[in-house]
Motif scaffolding. Structure first.
Motif, PDB file in Angstrom:
ATOM      1  N   SER A 265     -34.723   4.588 -49.083  1.00 32.59           N
ATOM      2  CA  SER A 265     -35.825   4.320 -48.150  1.00 32.59           C
ATOM      3  C   SER A 265     -35.323   4.396 -46.718  1.00 32.59           C
ATOM      4  O   SER A 265     -34.167   4.059 -46.421  1.00 32.59           O
ATOM      5  CB  SER A 265     -36.415   2.930 -48.417  1.00 32.59           C
ATOM      6  N   TYR A 267     -36.265   3.742 -42.438  1.00 25.07           N
ATOM      7  CA  TYR A 267     -37.080   2.921 -41.542  1.00 25.07           C
ATOM      8  C   TYR A 267     -36.662   3.150 -40.101  1.00 25.07           C
ATOM      9  O   TYR A 267     -35.524   3.549 -39.799  1.00 25.07           O
ATOM     10  CB  TYR A 267     -36.893   1.430 -41.866  1.00 25.07           C
ATOM     11  N   PRO A 295     -41.728   2.294 -41.982  1.00 23.87           N
ATOM     12  CA  PRO A 295     -41.205   3.274 -42.938  1.00 23.87           C
ATOM     13  C   PRO A 295     -41.435   4.708 -42.439  1.00 23.87           C
ATOM     14  O   PRO A 295     -42.497   5.036 -41.917  1.00 23.87           O
ATOM     15  CB  PRO A 295     -42.010   2.986 -44.210  1.00 23.87           C
TER      16      PRO A 295
END
Length: 354
Positions: A265, A267, A295
């Protein structure tokens, strides 16, 4: 009075009558005070100094004439009558000490008959009165639905060349009192510890017979109160045996309480104008700053990292080249001159020791 049913009845297996004896200041009264809701019939005149509810046993005298106005026999019978009525809340009665009660009874008999010794009352009447009063008191106390405790002092008896410890209560009176008791307990202080042990008992008591948990706790502190073996040992609550868990099982349980990223992920943190990446399996930060992160896609993350590298500080290697460390200063340390002249013989060495 009707006859009882012709079938076995349930017996009382919890001891209720106790004879406790031992040297002075060896824990007799303290042991008696541990019993539930006691009232003490005291013979040493210290009832006002005891926190436990108590009554002074005495031959009450007329202050003017000095003669006995109320005998200890009358006092005891009146106290027992009050206990028999119930509703008083007491569960234990303590005679502290039974030796003095016997002496007070003898004193009352002698003064009433004008003699100095019970045996001087004609026709053995003095001994008869004495036995009647003592037996009556003991029997009526035993009939009470209460714990009854008799405390006696300590004496010794010579057997050959050895001194044997015995209660100070006389043999005849001891037969009456102890014969109506369930446990005979000796208290003795050894060093800084107080020893309680059973000298005699009416039955071979078992722990599981004792229905009153308060009495059971007291008897557990008395050596020899129960038969040896498993029944005499305090029952410890059994702990369930838990199966040992593997580290994998522990990890799975921990994961249930911890949030992790299911995939890589990316960010962006607007306040610090920085980019951050979390790999699959990383723990999700429990941080308020993370809530402000936005995000982004992998492409946006890689583009942002490139832009950051362009505007980053100068390369460390270039900085080192531009700022070399200062040159080492020449060694200017001067050696200390030799004290001996060149060519002078050396001092002899000390002989070696084995």
């Amino acid at each position: 009075m009707a006859l009882p049913p012709n079938k076995p009845k349930k017996t009382i297996e919890t001891p209720r009558n106790y004879f406790i004896w031992g040297p002075t200041m060896n824990g007799k009264s303290f042991l008696a005070s541990e019993f539930p809701n006691p009232v003490i019939f005291n013979t040493d005149g210290n009832a006002a100094q005891i926190e436990t509810p108590s009554v002074d046993l005495k031959n009450e005298r007329d202050p003017k004439t000095g003669t006995i106005k109320v005998t200890v026999v009358e006092q005891m019978l009146e106290l027992i009558k009050d206990l028999e009525k119930g509703g008083h809340g007491f569960e234990t009665v303590v005679i502290d000490v039974i030796d003095d009660l016997v002496t007070l009874i003898e004193q009352a008999i002698c003064e009433e008959n004008g003699v100095d010794y019970v045996g001087d009352v004609p026709y053995g009447k003095g001994w008869g009165l004495r036995k009647t009063f003592i037996t009556s008191i003991v029997v009526r106390l035993k009939a009470l639905p209460m714990n009854v405790i008799y405390i006696s002092r300590y004496a010794t008896k010579l057997e050959g060349t050895l001194e044997k410890p015995i209660p100070s209560l006389g043999d005849k009176d001891l037969n009456v009192v102890n014969g109506n008791c369930d446990l005979n307990i000796m208290c003795q202080k050894i060093g800084k510890k107080y020893l309680r042990r059973v000298v005699d008992r009416r039955k071979n008591y078992q722990r599981d017979w004792i229905e009153d948990e308060r009495i059971l706790k007291i008897l557990d502190s008395v050596i020899g109160a129960f038969d040896k073996g498993s029944a005499s040992e305090p029952q410890q609550p059994s702990k369930p045996v838990e199966e040992k868990k593997t580290l994998t099982q522990i990890a799975e349980e921990v994961k249930e309480d911890v949030k992790v990223f299911d995939e890589d992920s990316y960010y962006f943190h607007p306040e610090s104008d920085s980019y951050v990446m979390y790999k699959k399996g990383d723990v999700v930060p429990d941080d308020p700053d993370f809530e402000h992160c936005n995000p982004i896609s992998k492409e946006e993350y890689e583009k942002g990292i490139k832009e950051e590298s362009k505007s980053a500080d100068p390369d460390i290697e270039q900085y080192v080249n531009d700022n070399p460390p200062p040159a080492n200063a020449p060694n200017t340390t001067v050696k200390a001159p030799r004290t001996a002249k060149p060519g002078a013989p050396r001092a002899p060495r000390a002989p070696r020791t084995k």
